[in-house]
Design a protein around this motif. Structure first.
Motif, PDB file in Angstrom:
ATOM      1  N   PRO A  91     -13.638 -55.503  75.661  1.00 20.19           N
ATOM      2  CA  PRO A  91     -13.993 -56.389  74.547  1.00 20.19           C
ATOM      3  C   PRO A  91     -14.978 -55.760  73.564  1.00 20.19           C
ATOM      4  CG  PRO A  91     -14.018 -57.601  76.608  1.00 20.19           C
ATOM      5  CD  PRO A  91     -13.839 -56.157  76.965  1.00 20.19           C
ATOM      6  N   GLU A  92     -15.890 -54.899  74.060  1.00 20.96           N
ATOM      7  CA  GLU A  92     -16.872 -54.284  73.166  1.00 20.96           C
ATOM      8  C   GLU A  92     -16.232 -53.319  72.181  1.00 20.96           C
ATOM      9  OE1 GLU A  92     -20.421 -52.538  74.587  1.00 20.96           O
ATOM     10  OE2 GLU A  92     -21.220 -54.408  75.396  1.00 20.96           O
ATOM     11  N   ASP A  93     -15.000 -52.895  72.466  1.00 20.76           N
ATOM     12  CA  ASP A  93     -14.289 -52.005  71.541  1.00 20.76           C
ATOM     13  C   ASP A  93     -13.960 -52.719  70.234  1.00 20.76           C
ATOM     14  OD1 ASP A  93     -14.425 -49.966  73.349  1.00 20.76           O
ATOM     15  OD2 ASP A  93     -12.369 -50.215  74.097  1.00 20.76           O
ATOM     16  N   LEU A  94     -14.041 -54.050  70.240  1.00 19.01           N
ATOM     17  CA  LEU A  94     -13.752 -54.834  69.036  1.00 19.01           C
ATOM     18  C   LEU A  94     -15.023 -55.382  68.406  1.00 19.01           C
ATOM     19  CD1 LEU A  94     -10.572 -56.792  70.183  1.00 19.01           C
ATOM     20  CD2 LEU A  94     -10.708 -54.641  68.920  1.00 19.01           C
ATOM     21  N   GLN A  95     -16.165 -54.822  68.788  1.00 13.65           N
ATOM     22  CA  GLN A  95     -17.441 -55.276  68.238  1.00 13.65           C
ATOM     23  C   GLN A  95     -18.138 -54.127  67.515  1.00 13.65           C
ATOM     24  OE1 GLN A  95     -19.515 -56.937  71.612  1.00 13.65           O
ATOM     25  NE2 GLN A  95     -17.962 -58.502  71.938  1.00 13.65           N
ATOM     26  N   GLY A  96     -18.778 -54.444  66.403  1.00 14.73           N
ATOM     27  CA  GLY A  96     -19.399 -53.403  65.596  1.00 14.73           C
ATOM     28  C   GLY A  96     -20.780 -53.772  65.121  1.00 14.73           C
ATOM     29  N   GLN A 117     -17.712 -59.134  65.101  1.00 16.77           N
ATOM     30  CA  GLN A 117     -16.568 -59.298  66.004  1.00 16.77           C
ATOM     31  C   GLN A 117     -15.267 -59.096  65.242  1.00 16.77           C
ATOM     32  OE1 GLN A 117     -16.652 -60.178  69.490  1.00 16.77           O
ATOM     33  NE2 GLN A 117     -14.538 -59.464  69.288  1.00 16.77           N
ATOM     34  N   ASP A 118     -14.387 -58.281  65.785  1.00 17.85           N
ATOM     35  CA  ASP A 118     -13.112 -58.045  65.122  1.00 17.85           C
ATOM     36  C   ASP A 118     -11.979 -58.678  65.910  1.00 17.85           C
ATOM     37  OD1 ASP A 118     -11.388 -57.145  63.239  1.00 17.85           O
ATOM     38  OD2 ASP A 118     -11.440 -55.046  63.832  1.00 17.85           O
ATOM     39  N   MET A 119     -10.922 -59.083  65.205  1.00 17.38           N
ATOM     40  CA  MET A 119      -9.712 -59.622  65.805  1.00 17.38           C
ATOM     41  C   MET A 119      -8.526 -58.961  65.103  1.00 17.38           C
ATOM     42  SD  MET A 119     -10.774 -63.650  66.030  1.00 17.38           S
ATOM     43  CE  MET A 119     -12.381 -64.143  66.691  1.00 17.38           C
ATOM     44  N   ASP A 156     -28.866 -44.632  53.483  1.00 14.10           N
ATOM     45  CA  ASP A 156     -29.601 -44.781  54.746  1.00 14.10           C
ATOM     46  C   ASP A 156     -28.717 -45.290  55.878  1.00 14.10           C
ATOM     47  OD1 ASP A 156     -32.184 -44.127  53.591  1.00 14.10           O
ATOM     48  OD2 ASP A 156     -32.120 -46.097  52.628  1.00 14.10           O
ATOM     49  N   ILE A 157     -27.808 -46.206  55.544  1.00 18.45           N
ATOM     50  CA  ILE A 157     -26.983 -46.851  56.568  1.00 18.45           C
ATOM     51  C   ILE A 157     -25.594 -47.130  56.006  1.00 18.45           C
ATOM     52  CG2 ILE A 157     -28.970 -47.983  57.645  1.00 18.45           C
ATOM     53  CD1 ILE A 157     -28.022 -50.610  56.308  1.00 18.45           C
ATOM     54  N   ILE A 158     -24.691 -47.521  56.882  1.00 24.17           N
ATOM     55  CA  ILE A 158     -23.396 -48.067  56.464  1.00 24.17           C
ATOM     56  C   ILE A 158     -23.322 -49.502  56.971  1.00 24.17           C
ATOM     57  CG2 ILE A 158     -20.889 -47.957  56.746  1.00 24.17           C
ATOM     58  CD1 ILE A 158     -21.172 -44.935  57.102  1.00 24.17           C
ATOM     59  N   THR A 159     -22.963 -50.425  56.093  1.00 27.64           N
ATOM     60  CA  THR A 159     -22.838 -51.818  56.501  1.00 27.64           C
ATOM     61  C   THR A 159     -21.379 -52.243  56.392  1.00 27.64           C
ATOM     62  OG1 THR A 159     -23.497 -54.102  56.001  1.00 27.64           O
ATOM     63  CG2 THR A 159     -23.513 -52.537  54.156  1.00 27.64           C
ATOM     64  N   GLU A 160     -20.612 -51.921  57.451  1.00 27.86           N
ATOM     65  CA  GLU A 160     -19.184 -52.240  57.497  1.00 27.86           C
ATOM     66  C   GLU A 160     -18.813 -52.892  58.820  1.00 27.86           C
ATOM     67  OE1 GLU A 160     -16.166 -51.269  55.695  1.00 27.86           O
ATOM     68  OE2 GLU A 160     -17.097 -50.342  53.954  1.00 27.86           O
ATOM     69  N   GLY A 161     -19.794 -53.116  59.689  1.00 34.10           N
ATOM     70  CA  GLY A 161     -19.477 -53.641  61.008  1.00 34.10           C
ATOM     71  C   GLY A 161     -18.643 -52.666  61.816  1.00 34.10           C
ATOM     72  N   LEU A 162     -18.917 -51.364  61.638  1.00 41.11           N
ATOM     73  CA  LEU A 162     -18.085 -50.345  62.283  1.00 41.11           C
ATOM     74  C   LEU A 162     -18.274 -50.319  63.793  1.00 41.11           C
ATOM     75  CD1 LEU A 162     -18.430 -47.355  59.789  1.00 41.11           C
ATOM     76  CD2 LEU A 162     -16.685 -49.153  59.865  1.00 41.11           C
ATOM     77  N   LYS A 163     -17.183 -50.090  64.489  1.00 42.55           N
ATOM     78  CA  LYS A 163     -17.202 -50.046  65.951  1.00 42.55           C
ATOM     79  C   LYS A 163     -17.567 -48.646  66.448  1.00 42.55           C
ATOM     80  CE  LYS A 163     -13.236 -53.002  65.426  1.00 42.55           C
ATOM     81  NZ  LYS A 163     -13.349 -52.710  64.008  1.00 42.55           N
TER      82      LYS A 163
END
Length: 319
Positions: free
Chosen positions: A263-268, A166-168, A141-148
């Motif tokens: 900054p949103e490019d590093l958020q998923g 949030q990714d760093m 149903d979904i992917i739970t990886e925090g993908l951007k």
């Protein structure tokens, strides 16, 4: 004497309760001319009220749905999630229970499923490549990886939920490497990353030759034995690795920290099929609730540490 007094008081309390019961029973049969007192109700807790509000909003999504995706999940009683299983501290198997998938993203997904009132089932892949295609083919149903969004957008028919991850990103190299110091110097180097991941895109766009068959631990070994030059990954993943393998600390280093223009490019978030509009709306609702009540930030503290949470702009609107 004290024991006798206590026994007397206990007996009196029992008789008093019996009298209350008798009075209530006799009142029920009293003349209809007497005014009937409204039934007393316990005060509604804030938690109960919020739960009722969420359920009302969920019912509204169902009532106005133009697709059956949410109803399908509710009828099945389970939310199926595609993911990796070797990405500490985001997705990994517990040492205490080798069959239990845990980590930040795993627990966020569990909380979402709990909000929807269903169980959760993880479909764990050994490699990242293929996970997005698996969602397209309706394997889960979904992917739970925090993908951007930058990772998800190239895949037709997929979209991203409310952002919570949030990714760093950092570039990791051998301790004695002096060649790789910035994006430009990555050109022509060998990277242990999949080109479909956001980290792999950073490496690929910088001109690296990417190896998609390596997970993070394998990529680190590749750096140590000299078969690859670098890997791009999360700061917290690297720090967690060094906590587990402190002997590697003097053999590796961070070449530089990657900074995105937006900054949103590093958020998923959670990845969903675009056609599953009602399911996405319900997941957005659940994630917003979990962000607003502090649940997701508490999970971030638990798995990544308070400093990571404090430095994560994705949480700023909910502090």
């Amino acid at each position: 004497m004290k024991k006798a007094l206590a026994l007397f008081l206990s007996l009196a309390m029992i008789l008093g309760l019996a009298a209350c019961s008798s009075t209530s029973s006799s009142s029920a049969g009293a003349s209809s001319a007497a005014a009937e007192e409204p039934a007393s109700s316990a005060p509604v807790s804030q938690e109960t009220a919020e739960s009722d509000d969420f359920q009302a909003a969920l019912d509204d999504i169902l009532a106005n749905a133009t697709d059956d995706s949410l109803q399908r999940v509710l009828d099945a009683g389970v939310l199926t999630c595609g993911c990796e299983g070797n990405w500490i501290p985001f997705l990994y198997y517990s040492e205490e229970d080798p069959d239990y998938l845990t980590g930040f993203d795993a627990e966020v997904a569990r909380c979402v499923a709990d909000k929807l009132g269903v169980d959760i089932k993880f479909d764990v892949a050994s490699q990242f490549d293929g996970i997005l295609a698996g969602l397209q083919s309706k394997r889960y149903d979904i992917i739970t990886e925090g993908l951007k969004k930058s990772t998800v957008d190239p895949f037709e028919g997929l979209t991203t939920s409310t952002l919570y991850h949030q990714d760093m990103p950092i570039v990791i190299v051998a301790a004695d490497n002096t060649d790789i110091v910035d994006i430009a110097s990555m050109n022509g180097k060998k990277a242990g990353n999949s080109t479909t991941s956001s980290y792999g895109k950073i490496a690929f766009n910088a001109g690296c030759e990417c190896n998609p068959d390596l997970d993070f631990a394998m990529a680190i070994q590749g750096i140590l034995n000299g078969t690859i030059d670098l890997t791009v990954n999360s700061m917290v993943v690297y720090e967690t690795y060094l906590e587990t393998y402190p002997e590697a600390a003097d053999k590796l280093k961070i070449a530089f920290v990657y900074e995105a223009e937006n900054p949103e490019d590093l958020q998923g978030g959670i990845t969903v099929r675009t056609e599953d509009a009602s399911l996405k709306e319900a997941i957005d609702l659940a994630l917003t609730d979990l962000l607003e009540d502090g649940t997701i930030m508490a999970l971030s503290d638990e798995f990544m540490g308070e400093a990571y949470t404090e430095q994560s702009p994705v949480f700023d609107p909910y502090r």
